[in-house]
Design a protein around this motif. Structure first.
Motif, PDB file in Angstrom:
ATOM      1  N   THR A   1      -5.225   9.905  -7.219  1.00 44.45           N
ATOM      2  CA  THR A   1      -5.404   9.251  -5.919  1.00 44.45           C
ATOM      3  C   THR A   1      -4.480   9.913  -4.892  1.00 44.45           C
ATOM      4  O   THR A   1      -3.268  10.039  -5.137  1.00 44.45           O
ATOM      5  CB  THR A   1      -5.086   7.750  -5.993  1.00 44.45           C
ATOM      6  OG1 THR A   1      -5.842   7.153  -7.057  1.00 44.45           O
ATOM      7  CG2 THR A   1      -5.416   7.058  -4.692  1.00 44.45           C
ATOM      8  N   ASP A   2      -5.063  10.327  -3.785  1.00 43.65           N
ATOM      9  CA  ASP A   2      -4.289  10.935  -2.689  1.00 43.65           C
ATOM     10  C   ASP A   2      -4.291   9.986  -1.497  1.00 43.65           C
ATOM     11  O   ASP A   2      -5.362   9.488  -1.100  1.00 43.65           O
ATOM     12  CB  ASP A   2      -4.902  12.275  -2.278  1.00 43.65           C
ATOM     13  CG  ASP A   2      -4.843  13.298  -3.404  1.00 43.65           C
ATOM     14  OD1 ASP A   2      -3.806  13.363  -4.076  1.00 43.65           O
ATOM     15  OD2 ASP A   2      -5.854  14.016  -3.619  1.00 43.65           O
ATOM     16  N   TRP A   3      -3.078   9.747  -0.942  1.00 48.13           N
ATOM     17  CA  TRP A   3      -2.954   8.883   0.230  1.00 48.13           C
ATOM     18  C   TRP A   3      -2.508   9.719   1.442  1.00 48.13           C
ATOM     19  O   TRP A   3      -1.787  10.720   1.284  1.00 48.13           O
ATOM     20  CB  TRP A   3      -1.915   7.796   0.001  1.00 48.13           C
ATOM     21  CG  TRP A   3      -2.379   6.674  -0.887  1.00 48.13           C
ATOM     22  CD1 TRP A   3      -3.081   5.568  -0.527  1.00 48.13           C
ATOM     23  CD2 TRP A   3      -2.138   6.561  -2.288  1.00 48.13           C
ATOM     24  NE1 TRP A   3      -3.302   4.754  -1.598  1.00 48.13           N
ATOM     25  CE2 TRP A   3      -2.735   5.345  -2.723  1.00 48.13           C
ATOM     26  CE3 TRP A   3      -1.488   7.346  -3.244  1.00 48.13           C
ATOM     27  CZ2 TRP A   3      -2.702   4.900  -4.018  1.00 48.13           C
ATOM     28  CZ3 TRP A   3      -1.448   6.913  -4.556  1.00 48.13           C
ATOM     29  CH2 TRP A   3      -2.048   5.710  -4.936  1.00 48.13           C
TER      30      TRP A   3
ATOM     31  N   SER B   1       0.654  11.182  -3.700  1.00 52.48           N
ATOM     32  CA  SER B   1      -0.366  11.388  -4.734  1.00 52.48           C
ATOM     33  C   SER B   1       0.112  10.754  -6.034  1.00 52.48           C
ATOM     34  O   SER B   1       1.307  10.805  -6.358  1.00 52.48           O
ATOM     35  CB  SER B   1      -0.615  12.886  -4.949  1.00 52.48           C
ATOM     36  OG  SER B   1      -1.569  13.084  -5.966  1.00 52.48           O
TER      37      SER B   1
ATOM     38  N   GLU C   1       0.828  -1.197   0.000  1.00 55.62           N
ATOM     39  CA  GLU C   1       0.000   0.000   0.000  1.00 55.62           C
ATOM     40  C   GLU C   1       0.873   1.262   0.000  1.00 55.62           C
ATOM     41  O   GLU C   1       1.976   1.273   0.541  1.00 55.62           O
ATOM     42  CB  GLU C   1      -0.919   0.037   1.216  1.00 55.62           C
ATOM     43  CG  GLU C   1      -1.895  -1.121   1.300  1.00 55.62           C
ATOM     44  CD  GLU C   1      -1.363  -2.242   2.193  1.00 55.62           C
ATOM     45  OE1 GLU C   1      -0.115  -2.346   2.339  1.00 55.62           O
ATOM     46  OE2 GLU C   1      -2.183  -2.991   2.732  1.00 55.62           O
TER      47      GLU C   1
ATOM     48  N   SER D   1      -7.106   6.477   1.387  1.00 55.38           N
ATOM     49  CA  SER D   1      -7.000   7.023   0.035  1.00 55.38           C
ATOM     50  C   SER D   1      -8.283   7.767  -0.339  1.00 55.38           C
ATOM     51  O   SER D   1      -9.373   7.471   0.160  1.00 55.38           O
ATOM     52  CB  SER D   1      -6.741   5.907  -0.978  1.00 55.38           C
ATOM     53  OG  SER D   1      -7.848   5.010  -1.038  1.00 55.38           O
TER      54      SER D   1
END
Length: 494
Positions: free
Chosen positions: A459-461, A478, A422, A427
């Motif tokens: 996608t932002d984590w 990101s 991951e 997310s």
């Protein structure tokens, strides 16, 4: 004296024949025997110009089979022979004396006017025939009242029908023009059906209906002959008509270019990178469109599958002499329902709103072999969520070419990654894509289809995932994915 008598008899005979013979003027007029539709052309399915009440006299302009062209006031049109009566025939009957035989038993019946005690000598036996013309006074009062009511009804019909007189000709009927050198018009929408007539190039035919597939058009010529012609043999002059229930499927092969750009606040070779890959794609989709509920409303449903395979795939160089080609496969499914409005244009322009569901799987081959194959430690991923969007179509931009443009946006999607690989603890995903398609009508039920699809997701984590081997140790990351796909295929309508 005898010669004078003979001449008088001959003259009287000629006068009687002339009186009983219909004049040429009256033969050119007819009178309706019932409420009658005045049609724009010969044929039961032609447009109604106006409604003519019973008892209306009309001038005859032309005759064609069982149809008569007449003029009513300032308007001309066609009526059937069975709905009118020739005035000459009626006049001939009206001038013929109606003869009523009357029985004389002990004189005239007491209910009759005249003698009560007996009949005169010249009114007995075979001579007891009434030669007088039928007089209105001889008609019972009830019959006279009924006739008067019928006349009033005619007047009322005329007043109510004034709106038809003022409306003019109304909308012009839909037409097609024959583009083939000769077009066979058949009894049914089938090439095996019997031929009704042959239309030549340039002939204009009136449209009566269309087959559900849209491949056949029911037409009628000026003579009232009707049948079905292939849509590919005519140029449709009317606004595009969608099939009441249309089905379409297409499939194609394409080329896909994928790019990934990853950025984070972490450290190491996997903290920031860019990778690209080329892939082959298979695209299959099916669509159902219902256009029978309203003149302008369209209801649709569709499903699309897109499969992408990259081999050798993504080439990754860690900067320390380790290089690897990472193969991957993508599966995407989009399903949705749409509601649209058509603008009654010749090109069939229609605008849709669409709601659906998106599912995609990004699968890394040998994802767990991070020492030899998947040295970039890229995770397999699953993305899903509801979508909203719109679509604009013009299925007949020209006779052979149609276009469509659509866009969709992913609402609240979620992305899950392979456990242990991951990029963050949580997310948030946003995605949008657009598709432009061009169709060429190759055959009546076959189309060549070319499409271009642009896809972009971000996608932002946040946070660090426990036990992740991504080794960038980032707390914020990101990734932006961009995919271009061009495909060419074959479509079929049913």
């Amino acid at each position: 004296m005898k010669q004078l008598i003979h001449m008088s008899i001959v003259a009287a005979a000629f006068a009687a024949v002339a009186a009983l013979s219909p004049s040429s003027a009256s033969a050119e007029s007819v009178r309706t025997t019932r409420a009658t539709r005045l049609m724009s052309r010969p044929g039961e399915k032609s447009r109604v110009v106006k409604r003519v009440p019973p008892g209306r006299t009309m001038k005859v302009l032309d005759r064609r089979g069982r149809w008569i062209k007449v003029r009513v006031g300032s308007q001309a049109g066609w009526v059937t022979r069975t709905s009118v009566r020739e005035l000459a025939e009626r006049k001939a009957r009206s001038t013929t004396k109606r003869r009523r035989r009357r029985s004389f038993v002990n004189g005239r019946d007491s209910r009759r006017r005249g003698w009560s005690d007996g009949a005169p000598e010249d009114r007995i036996g075979a001579d007891a025939v009434e030669d007088d013309d039928w007089d209105e006074e001889d008609e019972p009062r009830a019959s006279r009242r009924s006739r008067a009511r019928r006349a009033d009804d005619v007047d009322e019909f005329d007043e109510e029908d004034d709106e038809f007189d003022d409306d003019g000709d109304g909308d012009e009927p839909a037409t097609v023009v024959v583009t083939a050198e000769e077009a066979e018009v058949l009894a049914r929408p089938s090439r095996r059906a019997d031929m009704q007539f042959v239309a030549a190039e340039g002939d204009r035919l009136y449209v009566l209906g269309r087959s559900d597939s849209g491949n056949w058009i029911e037409v009628e010529n000026e003579d009232g002959e009707s049948g079905w012609v292939r849509a590919s043999e005519v140029d449709d002059q009317s606004s595009y008509e969608y099939a009441r229930m249309g089905y379409r499927a297409n499939g194609g092969l394409g080329y896909t270019a994928l790019g990934m750009s990853f950025a984070s606040n972490g450290q190491g070779p996997l903290a920031n990178y860019k990778v690209t890959s080329a892939a082959a794609s298979l695209v299959v989709n099916g669509e159902l469109l219902y256009a029978g509920g309203s003149d302008t409303r369209l209801i649709g449903a569709d499903v699309q599958y897109r499969g992408t395979r990259a081999a050798p795939g993504i080439r990754y160089d860690d900067g320390m002499g380790n290089v690897s080609d990472i193969a991957f496969t993508m599966h995407e499914i989009d399903a949705g329902a749409s509601y649209g409005y058509r603008f009654r244009r010749k090109d069939g322009l229609a605008l849709f709103g669409r709601a659906g569901y998106h599912y995609s799987q990004f699968k890394i081959h040998n994802v767990e072999d991070t020492e030899n194959v998947n040295i970039a430690r890229l995770p397999s991923e699953l993305l899903k969520g509801f979508t909203v969007g719109g679509k604009l179509i013009a299925p007949r931009l020209t006779k052979e070419i149609g276009v469509s443009v659509e866009a969709a946006y992913l609402l609240g999607g979620s992305r899950t990654q392979t456990t242990g690989l991951e990029d963050g603890a949580t997310s948030r995903v946003s995605a949008l894509w657009g598709i432009a398609a061009l169709t060429y009508q190759w055959k009546p039920d076959l189309q060549l289809v070319g499409t271009y699809r642009y896809y972009q997701s971000t996608t932002d984590w946040a946070g660090q995932a426990d036990g992740s081997m991504r080794t960038h140790n980032a707390t914020q990351a990101s990734r932006k994915d961009v995919v271009h796909t061009v495909s060419v295929g074959l479509g079929k309508t049913f």
